[in-house]
Design a protein around this motif. Sequence first.
Motif, PDB file in Angstrom:
ATOM      1  N   PHE A 111       4.901  -5.516  10.399  1.00 12.45           N
ATOM      2  CA  PHE A 111       4.767  -3.894  10.410  1.00 12.45           C
ATOM      3  C   PHE A 111       3.924  -3.305   9.156  1.00 12.45           C
ATOM      4  O   PHE A 111       3.828  -3.730   8.032  1.00 12.45           O
ATOM      5  N   PHE A 112       2.327  -2.524   9.527  1.00 15.12           N
ATOM      6  CA  PHE A 112       1.848  -2.072   8.442  1.00 15.12           C
ATOM      7  C   PHE A 112       1.327  -0.593   8.666  1.00 15.12           C
ATOM      8  O   PHE A 112       0.501  -0.496   9.949  1.00 15.12           O
ATOM      9  N   ALA A 113       0.995   0.045   8.136  1.00 14.36           N
ATOM     10  CA  ALA A 113       0.585   1.330   8.276  1.00 14.36           C
ATOM     11  C   ALA A 113       0.323   1.878   6.801  1.00 14.36           C
ATOM     12  O   ALA A 113       1.135   1.303   5.708  1.00 14.36           O
ATOM     13  N   ASP A 114      -1.140   2.261   6.434  1.00 10.08           N
ATOM     14  CA  ASP A 114      -1.719   3.081   6.023  1.00 10.08           C
ATOM     15  C   ASP A 114      -2.133   3.974   5.280  1.00 10.08           C
ATOM     16  O   ASP A 114      -3.227   3.682   5.553  1.00 10.08           O
ATOM     17  N   GLU A 115      -1.417   4.963   4.938  1.00  6.41           N
ATOM     18  CA  GLU A 115      -1.802   6.476   5.480  1.00  6.41           C
ATOM     19  C   GLU A 115      -1.692   7.154   3.505  1.00  6.41           C
ATOM     20  O   GLU A 115      -1.332   6.950   2.970  1.00  6.41           O
ATOM     21  N   LYS A 116      -3.082   7.575   2.975  1.00  6.29           N
ATOM     22  CA  LYS A 116      -3.195   8.301   2.111  1.00  6.29           C
ATOM     23  C   LYS A 116      -3.034   9.436   1.886  1.00  6.29           C
ATOM     24  O   LYS A 116      -2.297   9.639   0.718  1.00  6.29           O
ATOM     25  N   TRP A 117      -2.103  10.179   2.743  1.00  4.10           N
ATOM     26  CA  TRP A 117      -1.813  11.043   2.285  1.00  4.10           C
ATOM     27  C   TRP A 117      -0.488  10.614   2.417  1.00  4.10           C
ATOM     28  O   TRP A 117       0.433  12.171   1.730  1.00  4.10           O
ATOM     29  N   ALA A 118       0.245   9.841   2.744  1.00  4.96           N
ATOM     30  CA  ALA A 118       1.395   9.572   2.058  1.00  4.96           C
ATOM     31  C   ALA A 118       1.649   9.175   0.753  1.00  4.96           C
ATOM     32  O   ALA A 118       1.185   8.304   0.155  1.00  4.96           O
ATOM     33  N   THR A 119       3.583   9.235   0.421  1.00  7.41           N
ATOM     34  CA  THR A 119       4.070   9.001  -0.738  1.00  7.41           C
ATOM     35  C   THR A 119       5.515   8.199   0.029  1.00  7.41           C
ATOM     36  O   THR A 119       5.788   7.572  -1.485  1.00  7.41           O
ATOM     37  N   GLN A 120       5.609   8.548   0.490  1.00  4.89           N
ATOM     38  CA  GLN A 120       7.041   7.962   0.479  1.00  4.89           C
ATOM     39  C   GLN A 120       6.820   7.463   2.543  1.00  4.89           C
ATOM     40  O   GLN A 120       6.632   7.356   3.409  1.00  4.89           O
ATOM     41  N   VAL A 121       7.984   6.481   2.232  1.00  3.67           N
ATOM     42  CA  VAL A 121       8.542   5.752   3.960  1.00  3.67           C
ATOM     43  C   VAL A 121       9.768   5.768   3.422  1.00  3.67           C
ATOM     44  O   VAL A 121      10.724   5.370   3.030  1.00  3.67           O
ATOM     45  N   THR A 122      10.508   5.686   5.179  1.00  2.00           N
ATOM     46  CA  THR A 122      11.350   5.230   5.408  1.00  2.00           C
ATOM     47  C   THR A 122      12.003   4.575   6.675  1.00  2.00           C
ATOM     48  O   THR A 122      10.823   5.197   7.525  1.00  2.00           O
ATOM     49  N   LEU A 123      12.221   3.970   6.840  1.00  2.00           N
ATOM     50  CA  LEU A 123      12.906   3.275   7.678  1.00  2.00           C
ATOM     51  C   LEU A 123      14.113   3.294   8.401  1.00  2.00           C
ATOM     52  O   LEU A 123      15.191   2.860   7.136  1.00  2.00           O
ATOM     53  N   GLU A 124      15.125   3.775   9.495  1.00  2.00           N
ATOM     54  CA  GLU A 124      16.148   3.523   9.880  1.00  2.00           C
ATOM     55  C   GLU A 124      16.226   2.754  11.141  1.00  2.00           C
ATOM     56  O   GLU A 124      15.697   2.075  12.242  1.00  2.00           O
ATOM     57  N   PHE A 125      17.866   2.902  10.306  1.00  2.00           N
ATOM     58  CA  PHE A 125      17.974   1.048  12.300  1.00  2.00           C
ATOM     59  C   PHE A 125      19.361   2.007  12.639  1.00  2.00           C
ATOM     60  O   PHE A 125      20.672   1.717  11.555  1.00  2.00           O
ATOM     61  N   HIS A 126      19.758   0.877  13.698  1.00  4.51           N
ATOM     62  CA  HIS A 126      21.255   1.343  14.075  1.00  4.51           C
ATOM     63  C   HIS A 126      21.939  -0.451  13.391  1.00  4.51           C
ATOM     64  O   HIS A 126      21.262  -1.127  13.276  1.00  4.51           O
ATOM     65  N   TYR A 127      23.194   0.337  13.123  1.00  8.38           N
ATOM     66  CA  TYR A 127      23.927  -0.675  12.830  1.00  8.38           C
ATOM     67  C   TYR A 127      24.922  -1.978  13.624  1.00  8.38           C
ATOM     68  O   TYR A 127      25.281  -0.958  13.833  1.00  8.38           O
ATOM     69  N   LEU A 128      24.323  -3.027  13.547  1.00 12.49           N
ATOM     70  CA  LEU A 128      24.439  -3.703  14.641  1.00 12.49           C
ATOM     71  C   LEU A 128      26.137  -4.958  14.904  1.00 12.49           C
ATOM     72  O   LEU A 128      25.845  -5.658  15.116  1.00 12.49           O
ATOM     73  N   GLY A 129      25.903  -4.871  13.342  1.00 12.10           N
ATOM     74  CA  GLY A 129      27.750  -5.309  13.239  1.00 12.10           C
ATOM     75  C   GLY A 129      26.912  -6.982  11.953  1.00 12.10           C
ATOM     76  O   GLY A 129      27.956  -7.507  11.512  1.00 12.10           O
ATOM     77  N   ASP A 130      26.054  -6.714  11.713  1.00 13.25           N
ATOM     78  CA  ASP A 130      25.882  -8.144  10.823  1.00 13.25           C
ATOM     79  C   ASP A 130      26.314  -7.989   9.345  1.00 13.25           C
ATOM     80  O   ASP A 130      26.371  -6.923   9.196  1.00 13.25           O
ATOM     81  N   HIS A 131      25.676  -8.766   8.455  1.00 11.21           N
ATOM     82  CA  HIS A 131      25.998  -9.243   6.958  1.00 11.21           C
ATOM     83  C   HIS A 131      24.462  -9.184   6.088  1.00 11.21           C
ATOM     84  O   HIS A 131      23.733  -9.628   6.650  1.00 11.21           O
ATOM     85  N   PHE A 132      24.381  -8.849   5.164  1.00 16.16           N
ATOM     86  CA  PHE A 132      22.868  -9.175   4.478  1.00 16.16           C
ATOM     87  C   PHE A 132      23.029  -9.083   2.429  1.00 16.16           C
ATOM     88  O   PHE A 132      24.543  -8.706   2.338  1.00 16.16           O
ATOM     89  N   PHE A 133      22.611  -9.774   2.129  1.00 12.55           N
ATOM     90  CA  PHE A 133      22.554 -10.297   1.636  1.00 12.55           C
ATOM     91  C   PHE A 133      21.253 -10.272   0.604  1.00 12.55           C
ATOM     92  O   PHE A 133      20.018 -10.568   1.113  1.00 12.55           O
ATOM     93  N   GLY A 134      20.901 -10.197  -0.783  1.00 14.62           N
ATOM     94  CA  GLY A 134      19.497 -10.402  -1.675  1.00 14.62           C
ATOM     95  C   GLY A 134      19.664  -8.889  -2.675  1.00 14.62           C
ATOM     96  O   GLY A 134      20.647  -8.274  -2.869  1.00 14.62           O
ATOM     97  N   LEU A 135      17.914  -8.828  -2.764  1.00 14.99           N
ATOM     98  CA  LEU A 135      17.772  -7.761  -3.886  1.00 14.99           C
ATOM     99  C   LEU A 135      18.218  -7.166  -4.536  1.00 14.99           C
ATOM    100  O   LEU A 135      17.300  -6.616  -5.340  1.00 14.99           O
ATOM    101  N   SER A 136      19.540  -7.489  -5.088  1.00 21.77           N
ATOM    102  CA  SER A 136      19.943  -6.783  -6.146  1.00 21.77           C
ATOM    103  C   SER A 136      20.390  -8.335  -7.427  1.00 21.77           C
ATOM    104  O   SER A 136      21.340  -8.439  -6.600  1.00 21.77           O
TER     105      SER A 136
END
Length: 749
Positions: A111-136
């Motif tokens: 997924f890609f978008a590069d709008e010079k006027w923007a300073t924040q990007v947010t994505l939201e999702f339905h939680y489907l019951g999976d589990h998550f690992f990584g990031l930190s």
Amino acid sequence: MSFLRFLWVTVVCLIAPSVVFANSIESGEALLRVADNSIKIYRNNKPILHVTKIAFNYKTVNNWVITKRDDKYLQLSASMPAAVDFHRSAEDNAPHPLTITITASENGFHFFADEKWATQVTLEFHYLGDHFFGLSEPLQPDNQLSPDLTGGMITIDTVSHANALRENYASAFSAFYMSSFGYGAFFDTFARGRYDFAINGKNKIHHETGTLDWHIFIGGDGREIHKAYFDLIGSPKKIPLWALGPVGWRDANSGGAAEIIDDLQKMTDRKIPFTGWFVDRPYSDGAHEWSKMNFNKKFANPEEWTKTIIDDFGIEFMTWVSPATFGDNIFEKQFEGRYSYIDLSHQPSVKAYQNVLTNNQYQLGIKGHKIDRLDERLPEYELWHDNTPIFERRNKYAYLSAKIHDQGLREHFGDDQFTFARTAFHRTQPYLSAIWGGDPRSTWEGMQANFANAMRSSFMGFPIWGTDVGGYLGEGFIPEDLYLRWMQAGSMTGLFEIKFDGSGGEGRDRMPWRYSEDFQKKLRAVCEDRMQLLPYLYSLANTSHHNGVLMQPMAYRHLSDKNTWQLWDQFYLGDALLVAPVFNETLRRSVYLPIGEWRDFDDPSMLYKGGKRIEIEAPPEKLPRFVKRNSLFVSGHTRTGNTQLWKNHAENLVLHAWPGKGRAETAFEYIDRQDGNKKKVFQLKSFKKQISLTGPSLTVSAVIEVLLDKKPKSVNLNGNKIEYEFDSVSKVLTTTPIKGKPIDISIQY
């Protein structure tokens, strides 16, 4: 049903497939579909990800229209209100055009978008019951040991004051996570971010950048997912053999160079093997006893004592470094503040820094660095030479540091060099050899938390991780049982570095000769065991691009097995071995064995059925390890480090095989250091009553050990029937291939 009604239903049924096709693109076993201002990704017809909202500057993108499309590409267009641009006046109501492209690759979507006027990007999702690992690497959320991030809010930012509230000052981060549904997600930015998982039925990603650059990698386990990830960011850095053996150090060498030489001599006298050693700060002149980056009076005549370490002991030497001068203004572009960090985006200052290290260290044969203090007092709001945005600076600094230190060393030593840092961020993998897991307390709890850090680092895709064996924070002298268990666990990490005193040298040091003869014997055995695994570790480290990280968490290999999601205290080491160190004072250990058959690494006669937990005895000298059925790995003696001073025999290799049942096969990629680092693939196949083991010729003497259920009827080598040994207790068949000839062994029952 009326004729018109029948006709309408017929037309809808006929055109429906083309409507779905027009809104969809495919990647292997995955399908991405755009509908009703949301995006769904399916894997094997199961929904694994449902994007419900994309927002720039906190304003949601609505009314998407597909304006371009082919089999692997979708372009979404929308119009955003002017209010999203904080720099525009309220009177300017002209809408912003917005374009988002979605591209399908062989193993995922981008997924890609590069709008010079923007300073924040947010994505939201339905939680489907999976589990998550990584990031930190830090134990977010709530300092928990479990690597499962479900239900947590995770901050992505290499900042030490946040880490100080957590265990061990670990500070590796990545905008990369894995899902138990069989995908990895990577937001390719240095901008700090926050991730929410399963909060009020939603997942959420937020980064302080206006560029949406988000990748989804589809895979059955962590190895497949990370291969796609490394295809994007670049292959992990090559690792020299000497960096994988035991590496020693003191926090403070108050006795200077003479103390280092004395330590190495005493280790050698006791036949305790080491392949690397490093000196920590302080050892230089200038501010913080570092800024001159030279060797002070305690380390006078470095050309002499470094030559003794490298030539006489056969041990490679490394130093502590930092791109900070602690108040001394030495380079053209430095940031104001207590630490006086060099602006790593200013190439003349970077080159001058590299030249100082070249003149003071690399010319002496110093081949590596412990890189420190990247996350502590970096002034975010000073202007960078390349105008890096404020919210990217902390994370990007870790990346640039890894890159410029690798460049300096590589110019002199090629791949024969090693760097490790406490602070790391994604995209450092091609330049940073390893992560050391921060400053653990010298307690059982400190060791436990540190190995929980290790599992998180693996999920993020950092192939090599190491602990300060014995701990960092606290007095130097620690109980023998804690020391031994930490040695055992540390010997199964990628970077096996042993710290021989406490922070600041407080208390008695923990050199082996301060402990009992029995302990010294056990410590020596752990280090010798590590040396025997060097051919295996060297091969794993230098094939991690497609075979995965060295320490593979249980969920990394078994994403869909809910029994693995919470596990932090056992892991795979490569494909063949499962390691379950002891992390407390007890002499027993509970281990979860996945489905299949397993044998005890030290006692192959012990057979276990998997798919359940088992309880085993773990006396002090026992490091619980298991070999899985249908596996292949190597061990052996390599002439490196100080072992050359008491072991005169040539290098050798042992090829270990345990065939699968029925029709089964596996392979092992051996990196032959003695033959120009050629990749040599050995294959093990089973079919009915026949087993075959094949592979190319080797440049060293070798022995083949095959675990069998019973004594075979015959064994053929390269078409000729041969004699062999079979131990009826251990169930191990032993034979010797012809040196310099391809290996082709056939075993008949």
